[in-house]
Design a protein around this motif. Structure first.
Motif, PDB file in Angstrom:
ATOM      1  N   SER A 289     -38.578  11.374  -0.219  1.00 20.36           N
ATOM      2  CA  SER A 289     -39.493  12.199  -0.048  1.00 20.36           C
ATOM      3  C   SER A 289     -39.838  13.339  -1.055  1.00 20.36           C
ATOM      4  O   SER A 289     -41.225  13.566  -1.610  1.00 20.36           O
ATOM      5  CB  SER A 289     -39.317  13.095   1.360  1.00 20.36           C
ATOM      6  OG  SER A 289     -39.098  12.196   2.309  1.00 20.36           O
ATOM      7  N   VAL A 290     -38.922  13.771  -2.023  1.00 25.74           N
ATOM      8  CA  VAL A 290     -39.263  14.512  -3.034  1.00 25.74           C
ATOM      9  C   VAL A 290     -39.903  13.649  -4.170  1.00 25.74           C
ATOM     10  O   VAL A 290     -40.879  14.305  -4.626  1.00 25.74           O
ATOM     11  CB  VAL A 290     -37.984  15.025  -3.445  1.00 25.74           C
ATOM     12  CG1 VAL A 290     -37.989  15.909  -4.672  1.00 25.74           C
ATOM     13  CG2 VAL A 290     -37.027  15.840  -2.140  1.00 25.74           C
TER      14      VAL A 290
ATOM     15  N   THR B 231     -42.019  18.281   1.265  1.00 21.45           N
ATOM     16  CA  THR B 231     -40.796  19.001   1.173  1.00 21.45           C
ATOM     17  C   THR B 231     -39.410  17.989   1.613  1.00 21.45           C
ATOM     18  O   THR B 231     -39.814  17.338   2.260  1.00 21.45           O
ATOM     19  CB  THR B 231     -40.896  20.127   2.038  1.00 21.45           C
ATOM     20  OG1 THR B 231     -41.049  19.728   3.527  1.00 21.45           O
ATOM     21  CG2 THR B 231     -41.853  21.120   1.687  1.00 21.45           C
ATOM     22  N   ARG B 232     -38.372  18.533   0.841  1.00 19.94           N
ATOM     23  CA  ARG B 232     -37.197  17.666   1.156  1.00 19.94           C
ATOM     24  C   ARG B 232     -36.798  18.040   2.647  1.00 19.94           C
ATOM     25  O   ARG B 232     -36.160  17.275   3.303  1.00 19.94           O
ATOM     26  CB  ARG B 232     -36.210  17.785   0.177  1.00 19.94           C
ATOM     27  CG  ARG B 232     -34.846  17.345   0.270  1.00 19.94           C
ATOM     28  CD  ARG B 232     -34.110  17.366  -0.888  1.00 19.94           C
ATOM     29  NE  ARG B 232     -32.816  16.678  -0.736  1.00 19.94           N
ATOM     30  CZ  ARG B 232     -31.979  16.508  -1.802  1.00 19.94           C
ATOM     31  NH1 ARG B 232     -31.927  17.289  -2.876  1.00 19.94           N
ATOM     32  NH2 ARG B 232     -30.523  15.951  -1.452  1.00 19.94           N
ATOM     33  N   THR B 233     -36.692  19.406   3.091  1.00 20.71           N
ATOM     34  CA  THR B 233     -35.884  19.937   4.158  1.00 20.71           C
ATOM     35  C   THR B 233     -37.061  20.495   4.804  1.00 20.71           C
ATOM     36  O   THR B 233     -38.289  20.955   4.414  1.00 20.71           O
ATOM     37  CB  THR B 233     -34.983  20.672   3.991  1.00 20.71           C
ATOM     38  OG1 THR B 233     -35.232  21.960   2.955  1.00 20.71           O
ATOM     39  CG2 THR B 233     -33.747  19.866   3.254  1.00 20.71           C
TER      40      THR B 233
ATOM     41  N   HIS C 173     -43.453  18.185   5.675  1.00 13.82           N
ATOM     42  CA  HIS C 173     -42.067  17.435   5.658  1.00 13.82           C
ATOM     43  C   HIS C 173     -42.511  15.968   5.759  1.00 13.82           C
ATOM     44  O   HIS C 173     -42.005  14.974   4.887  1.00 13.82           O
ATOM     45  CB  HIS C 173     -41.166  17.710   6.433  1.00 13.82           C
ATOM     46  CG  HIS C 173     -39.862  17.142   6.495  1.00 13.82           C
ATOM     47  ND1 HIS C 173     -38.819  17.055   5.479  1.00 13.82           N
ATOM     48  CD2 HIS C 173     -39.341  16.076   7.489  1.00 13.82           C
ATOM     49  CE1 HIS C 173     -37.824  16.470   5.578  1.00 13.82           C
ATOM     50  NE2 HIS C 173     -37.908  15.644   6.852  1.00 13.82           N
TER      51      HIS C 173
ATOM     52  N   SER D  71     -34.640  11.343   2.451  1.00  8.72           N
ATOM     53  CA  SER D  71     -35.184  12.723   1.944  1.00  8.72           C
ATOM     54  C   SER D  71     -35.448  12.872   0.680  1.00  8.72           C
ATOM     55  O   SER D  71     -36.368  13.468   0.126  1.00  8.72           O
ATOM     56  CB  SER D  71     -34.600  13.715   2.569  1.00  8.72           C
ATOM     57  OG  SER D  71     -32.962  13.804   1.992  1.00  8.72           O
ATOM     58  N   PHE D  72     -34.435  12.200  -0.309  1.00  7.31           N
ATOM     59  CA  PHE D  72     -34.802  12.145  -1.683  1.00  7.31           C
ATOM     60  C   PHE D  72     -35.765  11.484  -1.983  1.00  7.31           C
ATOM     61  O   PHE D  72     -36.631  11.911  -2.905  1.00  7.31           O
ATOM     62  CB  PHE D  72     -33.598  11.805  -2.264  1.00  7.31           C
ATOM     63  CG  PHE D  72     -33.484  11.577  -3.924  1.00  7.31           C
ATOM     64  CD1 PHE D  72     -33.534  12.895  -4.374  1.00  7.31           C
ATOM     65  CD2 PHE D  72     -33.906  10.587  -4.426  1.00  7.31           C
ATOM     66  CE1 PHE D  72     -33.522  12.942  -5.930  1.00  7.31           C
ATOM     67  CE2 PHE D  72     -33.867  10.407  -5.844  1.00  7.31           C
ATOM     68  CZ  PHE D  72     -33.778  11.661  -6.370  1.00  7.31           C
TER      69      PHE D  72
END
Length: 813
Positions: A28-29, A77-79, A72, A25-26
């Motif tokens: 993804s940011v 977005t991260r979340t 996402h 997810s990081f």
């Protein structure tokens, strides 16, 4: 080490798949920052890689939930934002997060499969239908979301009709497949029966037992186009970001056969509308075998059918459970159009007569070419007033390029010149400054003080401006005043088709708490009406009150809450009331002579005005008929301009008088007006201003003599109610609310409790009796029923009810 490898390989991999399978997810940011730079700088993708799309549906079908998953999975977005938690990206207004619904359409830009998507998330409530309307005006394609339990609902049909009016290609996403009672087959039948559309089912569930989607069956779906099993990993990764595809083979047994049967139905449906797929199907390479039909050919045929609006692809999923959104994003890229795939927008050249501006089939109509090398043509479809930045004008560029610091000509406002001080790319409520908005793209312009929703913005050197300036004489300006328009100057230059705003049906009084609060209140009202063209501000001359009119109870409640809570305005709002209409009760004639001294100059005009009710109220669709008979010999000069000027002045006088009736000051509708016996007293006395004033006062006198009547708005109301409560609901509608039941049927939605099936009740009810109905229905049904309302027209009010309304409003009758 893995993250570094991901970022290094990012230029060579398709970003979404890369994010789903390799990055945290990081990561993804990090990608969200990278893709912003890629898509908001001068290195803009070619038009073929651009998608301007919207999400449309009935309220609570899952539009915002689906959009949050898209953002996402695209790495924006991260979340994942959640509507219930109030932390979504797209619903950023406090009122939206408090109520859990979308109120204001929000735009965002992100990337998927090396394409740039401009996405607009629209409201689903009928009170905010103008938000959907102005979004449709600039979209190239749309995703229609349908609740798998409820099927096609009332507002689904409304937004589908809006999209059809603009000939927008659509794909359909049947959402909430995880809920009890979900039935995708019923939804497909609804699409055919209620939307009159041809569905192309591209995905079906893989049932491992029974016909209910539960447990592991939610994770596995069958792609009938590629003949693959699509598995969403919602156990190890609860975000559903990991998607695995497996080729289906004959050894898969029932799953393979189900996909093969669905593929055969898909090919047969396409064969009815696409000749090329028939030729390929009958060719030597395929030889009539549905399974041997190349996937690329099948996708191309689906795309052709979608772009021509002959059919709509259907996909399934459950956005809240993070299932089915990635195939939906792929379908947007594969099947929805780029700006270059859409018909050129219709525009109007400078008109030579006042009526041609309102005719889309005029001889002066032409197409605005989608060409980056031509002069700028842009359309303003939305305005938001920011406390720090001022008006933020959302535009779609149809031709040329809009550069920062460029001078723009607002042709709709009579050629007003304004400078675009800054250009922004919006990510919901987060802006990012850019240097230009390219042809076919959507962006935001700062610095435009006089631009409103529906305006056309042109390059100062656009060829249509030079033509219109030659004909923009003073005489032409006077004649243009005969058109019902609120602008001070006539439109000039090329004009793109505007946005149709329905008339308001509810209103309330608003007053400042003290004289010091008057100025902030007026500024707030001006900003709200600039943002929302369906809001209207008027002043009652008799009471001195300021009246705020809107599309419904919820609409005005949201406006009130924004002004009181967000803008901190000290004001009081009156009781919610219905906006009626007035109509001539019978034929009546008034002869009037207007003679006054204006600025020490005598003026005089005379005419006869006859008013009569239009019997077929439905046919005239809330409009009036104006017939002005001006003698050919009336002060006519060689060019005939004098007669035309008088005709335009009388028409303008009548049109302006129609905005305020003689009973309660409501607009006049369903009335035929005929002007005759127009008298001329010489060039010095009979000015156009005299004829304009004489026409208005003659009309008022004739309307008073006709015994005018009030018309009340009629709402078509659809109620979904458990059978055990249907008696109470019917009694309430037929009694106190004076409704007329049109139908009472069983709901198509499957109900687990067979002893208490759901009924669908459709009725026509006077809107005035439906104020506060939401609370009443909850009380009658213990909160188990839902309803939707849509104003379908205006109907005559009973004489006794009219007397009560007059007494309540005036204090006497």
């Amino acid at each position: 080490m893995l993250l570094r490898g991901c970022l290094a390989a990012g230029k060579h991999l398709r970003t979404p798949a890369f994010l789903r399978t390799s990055c945290s997810s990081f990561g993804s940011v990090i990608y969200a920052q990278r893709h912003r730079a890629l898509f908001t700088t001068d290195a803009v993708d070619p038009l073929s890689r651009v998608r301007n799309i919207g999400i449309i549906a009935h309220i609570d079908a899952g539009k915002t939930t689906t959009t949050e998953r898209m953002l996402h999975y695209a790495g924006f977005t991260r979340t994942i934002g959640d509507v219930d938690d109030g932390d979504t990206i797209m619903d950023y207004l406090p009122a939206e997060r408090e109520r859990g619904i979308t109120i204001q359409s929000a735009a965002i830009t992100f990337g998927w499969r090396d394409h740039q998507l401009h996405l607009i998330d629209t409201p689903g409530h009928v009170d905010f239908t103008v938000e959907v309307e102005r979004a449709m005006r600039v979209l190239d394609g749309a995703v229609t979301i349908i609740d798998a339990v409820s099927g096609v609902q009332a507002q689904t049909k409304t937004v589908w009709t809006q999209a059809s009016r603009y000939q927008i290609p659509r794909i359909i996403f049947v959402n909430k497949m995880d809920r009890d009672g979900a039935n995708w087959r019923k939804s497909v039948r609804d699409i055919e029966a209620k939307l009159s559309a041809r569905p192309l089912v591209l995905m079906i569930p893989e049932y491992t037992g029974g016909e209910r989607l539960e447990g592991g069956t939610l994770e596995s779906w069958l792609d009938v186009v590629a003949m693959e099993r699509v598995v969403f990993d919602i156990r190890a990764d609860n975000t559903g970001a990991t998607v695995r595809r497996e080729k289906l083979v004959a050894g898969n047994g029932a799953s393979f056969q189900a996909a093969a049967d669905a593929r055969e139905q898909l090919v047969e449906a396409l064969a009815e509308i696409d000749q090329h797929i028939v030729d390929v199907f009958l060719g030597d390479d395929v030889d009539g075998d549905h399974l041997r039909l190349p996937t690329a050919e099948l996708r191309a045929a689906i795309r052709r059918a979608t772009l021509s609006s002959q059919a709509s692809p259907v996909l399934l999923g459950a956005s809240f459970r993070n299932i089915g959104v990635q195939p939906l994003l792929d379908a947007i890229i594969d099947y929805l159009p780029a700006p270059t795939d859409r018909p050129l927008p219709l525009a109007l050249s400078p008109a030579s007569s006042p009526t041609q501006l309102s005719k889309t089939d005029s001889e002066d109509s032409k197409q605005a070419h989608l060409d980056p090398s031509e002069k700028l043509v842009a359309f303003a479809f939305k305005v938001i007033v920011d406390q720090q930045r001022g008006p933020m004008v959302f535009v779609r560029v149809y031709s040329g390029t809009l550069d920062s610091r460029m001078t723009l000509v607002n042709g709709t406002r009579g050629g007003v010149k304004e400078r675009a001080t800054k250009l922004l790319q919006m990510y919901a409520d987060t802006p990012e400054e850019i240097s230009s908005i390219a042809c076919g793209h959507i962006g935001v312009v700062l610095g435009l003080k006089q631009t409103k929703t529906g305006d056309t913005l042109l390059h100062p050197q656009h060829s249509s401006l030079s033509r219109s300036s030659k004909s923009g004489s003073k005489k032409h300006s006077k004649m243009m005043a005969g058109v019902s328009d609120t602008t001070e100057q006539p439109a000039i230059g090329l004009q793109l088709h505007g946005i149709d705003v329905p008339p308001p049906v509810f209103f309330c009084a608003v007053e400042a708490d003290s004289p010091q609060d008057m100025r902030p209140l007026n500024e707030a009202l001006a900003n709200m009406t600039l943002e929302d063209p369906s809001l209207h501000i008027s002043h009652d001359d008799e009471t001195g009150q300021t009246l705020l009119s809107g599309m419904g109870e919820l609409h005005l409640e949201v406006v009130r809450d924004r002004m009181l809570k967000d803008m901190k305005i000290n004001a009081s709002f009156g009781q919610m009331r219905v906006s009626y209409r007035e109509m001539a009760g019978q034929e009546a004639t008034a002869e009037f002579v207007y003679a006054k001294d204006i600025a020490n100059k005598a003026v005089k005009a005379a005419m006869r005005v006859t008013v009569s009710p239009i019997a077929d109220a439905e046919a005239c669709a809330d409009s009036n008929s104006v017939d002005v008979d001006v003698p050919e010999s009336l002060g006519m000069d060689e060019s005939g301009s004098q007669r035309e000027a008088v005709l335009a002045a009388i028409t303008e006088g009548i049109r302006s008088a129609l905005y305020r009736g003689t009973l309660l000051g409501f607009p006049v509708t369903h009335t035929a007006i005929r002007v005759s016996d127009v008298q001329y007293f010489g060039e010095d006395l009979s000015t156009t201003a005299a004829y304009r004033a004489c026409a208005s006062q003659s009309f008022f006198q004739a309307l008073k003599l006709s015994n005018p009547v009030l018309l009340e708005p009629i709402a078509r109301t659809t109620i979904l109610c458990p059978e055990s409560h249907i008696g109470s609901v019917l009694s309430d509608l037929n009694g106190a609310r004076k409704g007329r039941v049109l139908s009472l049927d069983d709901s198509d939605a499957e109900c687990l409790d067979s002893t208490n099936a759901t009924k669908v009740l459709v009725a026509e009810v006077p809107l005035s009796t439906m104020v506060g109905y939401s609370s009443s229905l909850r009380s009658l049904t213990a909160g188990s029923a839902t309803f939707t309302m849509e104003v379908t027209g205006f109907g005559p009010m009973a004489a006794q009810q009219q007397q009560l309304v007059l007494k309540e409003s005036l204090g006497y009758c």
